[in-house]
Design a protein around this motif. Structure first.
Motif, PDB file in Angstrom:
ATOM      1  N   VAL A   1       0.855  -1.107   0.018  1.00 30.91           N
ATOM      2  CA  VAL A   1      -0.080   0.082   0.069  1.00 30.91           C
ATOM      3  C   VAL A   1       1.074   1.367   0.096  1.00 30.91           C
ATOM      4  CG1 VAL A   1      -1.663   1.431   1.500  1.00 30.91           C
ATOM      5  CG2 VAL A   1      -1.960  -1.058   1.037  1.00 30.91           C
ATOM      6  N   ARG A   2       2.004   0.899   0.628  1.00 29.64           N
ATOM      7  CA  ARG A   2       3.089   2.487   1.020  1.00 29.64           C
ATOM      8  C   ARG A   2       3.283   2.388  -0.441  1.00 29.64           C
ATOM      9  NH1 ARG A   2       8.111   2.307   4.508  1.00 29.64           N
ATOM     10  NH2 ARG A   2       8.524   0.455   3.094  1.00 29.64           N
ATOM     11  N   ARG A   3       3.891   1.780  -1.098  1.00 28.54           N
ATOM     12  CA  ARG A   3       4.651   1.755  -2.321  1.00 28.54           C
ATOM     13  C   ARG A   3       3.507   1.945  -3.486  1.00 28.54           C
ATOM     14  NH1 ARG A   3       9.566  -0.264  -4.687  1.00 28.54           N
ATOM     15  NH2 ARG A   3       9.993  -1.253  -2.623  1.00 28.54           N
ATOM     16  N   GLY A   4       2.663   1.256  -3.590  1.00 28.48           N
ATOM     17  CA  GLY A   4       1.577   1.362  -4.690  1.00 28.48           C
ATOM     18  C   GLY A   4       0.916   2.488  -4.797  1.00 28.48           C
ATOM     19  N   LEU A   5       0.485   3.066  -3.447  1.00 27.19           N
ATOM     20  CA  LEU A   5      -0.572   4.015  -3.681  1.00 27.19           C
ATOM     21  C   LEU A   5       0.521   5.319  -3.192  1.00 27.19           C
ATOM     22  CD1 LEU A   5      -3.663   2.582  -1.795  1.00 27.19           C
ATOM     23  CD2 LEU A   5      -3.374   3.020  -4.456  1.00 27.19           C
ATOM     24  N   THR A   6       1.712   5.043  -3.041  1.00 29.49           N
ATOM     25  CA  THR A   6       2.419   6.232  -2.211  1.00 29.49           C
ATOM     26  C   THR A   6       1.814   6.879  -0.976  1.00 29.49           C
ATOM     27  OG1 THR A   6       1.736   8.011  -4.026  1.00 29.49           O
ATOM     28  CG2 THR A   6       3.735   7.062  -4.603  1.00 29.49           C
ATOM     29  N   ALA A   7       1.408   6.012  -0.231  1.00 27.57           N
ATOM     30  CA  ALA A   7       0.602   6.596   0.785  1.00 27.57           C
ATOM     31  C   ALA A   7       1.631   7.109   1.887  1.00 27.57           C
ATOM     32  CB  ALA A   7       0.227   5.543   1.512  1.00 27.57           C
ATOM     33  N   GLU A   8       1.197   8.391   2.494  1.00 22.69           N
ATOM     34  CA  GLU A   8       2.157   9.001   3.411  1.00 22.69           C
ATOM     35  C   GLU A   8       2.294   8.308   4.967  1.00 22.69           C
ATOM     36  OE1 GLU A   8       1.514  13.461   1.625  1.00 22.69           O
ATOM     37  OE2 GLU A   8       0.474  12.928   3.298  1.00 22.69           O
ATOM     38  N   GLY A   9       1.114   7.646   5.005  1.00 14.51           N
ATOM     39  CA  GLY A   9       1.117   6.687   6.379  1.00 14.51           C
ATOM     40  C   GLY A   9      -0.057   5.797   6.226  1.00 14.51           C
ATOM     41  N   LEU A  10      -0.256   4.839   7.113  1.00 17.62           N
ATOM     42  CA  LEU A  10      -1.183   4.008   6.953  1.00 17.62           C
ATOM     43  C   LEU A  10      -1.697   3.632   8.586  1.00 17.62           C
ATOM     44  CD1 LEU A  10      -0.389   0.827   7.410  1.00 17.62           C
ATOM     45  CD2 LEU A  10       0.252   1.098   5.039  1.00 17.62           C
ATOM     46  N   ASN A  11      -2.969   3.244   8.836  1.00 19.81           N
ATOM     47  CA  ASN A  11      -3.237   2.679   9.963  1.00 19.81           C
ATOM     48  C   ASN A  11      -3.604   1.225   9.846  1.00 19.81           C
ATOM     49  OD1 ASN A  11      -4.733   5.896  10.231  1.00 19.81           O
ATOM     50  ND2 ASN A  11      -3.770   5.031  12.252  1.00 19.81           N
ATOM     51  N   VAL A  12      -2.972   0.423  10.819  1.00 20.55           N
ATOM     52  CA  VAL A  12      -3.780  -0.854  10.830  1.00 20.55           C
ATOM     53  C   VAL A  12      -4.677  -0.960  12.117  1.00 20.55           C
ATOM     54  CG1 VAL A  12      -3.112  -3.254  11.452  1.00 20.55           C
ATOM     55  CG2 VAL A  12      -1.457  -1.965  10.128  1.00 20.55           C
ATOM     56  N   LEU A  13      -5.771  -1.417  11.513  1.00 25.40           N
ATOM     57  CA  LEU A  13      -6.997  -1.761  12.923  1.00 25.40           C
ATOM     58  C   LEU A  13      -7.283  -2.958  12.896  1.00 25.40           C
ATOM     59  CD1 LEU A  13      -8.895   1.655  11.881  1.00 25.40           C
ATOM     60  CD2 LEU A  13      -7.178   1.444  13.759  1.00 25.40           C
ATOM     61  N   GLN A  14      -7.684  -3.338  14.084  1.00 23.24           N
ATOM     62  CA  GLN A  14      -8.291  -4.863  14.497  1.00 23.24           C
ATOM     63  C   GLN A  14      -9.268  -4.727  15.456  1.00 23.24           C
ATOM     64  OE1 GLN A  14      -7.593  -7.493  16.492  1.00 23.24           O
ATOM     65  NE2 GLN A  14      -8.938  -8.736  15.329  1.00 23.24           N
ATOM     66  N   SER A  15     -10.315  -5.301  15.451  1.00 19.03           N
ATOM     67  CA  SER A  15     -11.444  -5.127  16.267  1.00 19.03           C
ATOM     68  C   SER A  15     -11.966  -6.387  16.790  1.00 19.03           C
ATOM     69  CB  SER A  15     -12.798  -4.280  15.836  1.00 19.03           C
ATOM     70  OG  SER A  15     -12.305  -3.279  15.236  1.00 19.03           O
ATOM     71  N   ASN A  16     -12.173  -6.565  17.999  1.00 22.19           N
ATOM     72  CA  ASN A  16     -12.670  -8.048  18.727  1.00 22.19           C
ATOM     73  C   ASN A  16     -13.714  -7.769  19.315  1.00 22.19           C
ATOM     74  OD1 ASN A  16     -10.129  -9.733  17.848  1.00 22.19           O
ATOM     75  ND2 ASN A  16      -9.273  -7.885  18.837  1.00 22.19           N
ATOM     76  N   GLY A  17     -14.941  -8.406  18.823  1.00 25.20           N
ATOM     77  CA  GLY A  17     -16.282  -8.111  19.704  1.00 25.20           C
ATOM     78  C   GLY A  17     -16.949  -6.900  19.380  1.00 25.20           C
ATOM     79  N   SER A  18     -18.232  -7.119  19.316  1.00 27.76           N
ATOM     80  CA  SER A  18     -19.314  -6.089  19.032  1.00 27.76           C
ATOM     81  C   SER A  18     -18.846  -4.630  19.752  1.00 27.76           C
ATOM     82  CB  SER A  18     -20.627  -6.404  18.905  1.00 27.76           C
ATOM     83  OG  SER A  18     -21.106  -7.025  20.193  1.00 27.76           O
ATOM     84  N   ALA A  19     -18.648  -4.956  21.078  1.00 24.96           N
ATOM     85  CA  ALA A  19     -18.276  -3.810  21.995  1.00 24.96           C
ATOM     86  C   ALA A  19     -17.062  -3.043  21.441  1.00 24.96           C
ATOM     87  CB  ALA A  19     -17.768  -4.462  23.400  1.00 24.96           C
TER      88      ALA A  19
END
Ligand code: 5GP
Ligand code: ZN
Length: 143
Positions: free
Chosen positions: A72-90
């Motif tokens: 993503v960084r290379r292909g879209l020349t993204a300046e940054g990125l977030n990795v998010l991961q959620s567990n449970g509906s709460a």
């Protein structure tokens, strides 16, 4: 799982825009992107949440996550990125098949991930830390 949408995507029963795939892990475009280029990295086997994934599969998934983040960084020349991961509906998990979001970012792109901060009373942080430490000790790694 028969009716899980990510299992069905992993089995290619439902169309998706796949950017990476191997025997164990698949990465495809999120259909409702927080930002264009938003990607999901998913172990193909069905596990509901992070807690459930066997460590060797989690390691394989993490390696793909890193490769896709670099992609993503290379292909879209993204300046940054977030990795998010959620567990449970709460925590806001909607699809009950463990997954990692990669969201490309640009300075000033307006995506809001900001939250208000809580403050600890005296000794309260140490009490939280002690409970978590106890919890960690009671859990064993399946690596
Ligand atoms: P969660 O909120 O569970 O962390 O994230 C689930 C994500 O899956 C959401 O960002 C949503 O847009 C995405 N999603 C849900 N259904 C589909 C689908 O059928 N195909 C694709 N590509 N993404 C999906
Ligand atoms: Zn599934």
């Amino acid at each position: 799982m028969a009716d899980c949408i990510f299992c069905r995507i992993a089995r290619h029963e439902v169309p998706s825009s796949v950017v990476y795939e191997d025997e164990h892990v698949i990465a495809f475009m999120d259909i409702m992107p927080a930002k264009k280029g938003h990607l999901l990295v998913v172990p193909k086997a069905h596990y509901g949440a992070l807690f459930d994934v066997p460590a060797p599969l989690l390691a394989k998934t993490a390696a793909v996550l890193q490769r896709c983040a670099r992609g993503v960084r290379r292909g879209l020349t993204a300046e940054g990125l977030n990795v998010l991961q959620s567990n449970g509906s709460a925590a806001g998990q909607v699809v009950d098949h463990v997954h990692f979001h990669i969201i490309p970012r640009r300075l000033g792109d307006g995506l809001r991930l900001d939250w208000d901060h809580e403050t600890y009373a005296p000794n309260e942080m140490a009490s939280f830390a002690a409970k978590i430490k106890e919890g960690c000790e009671a859990e064993r790694s399946d690596a």
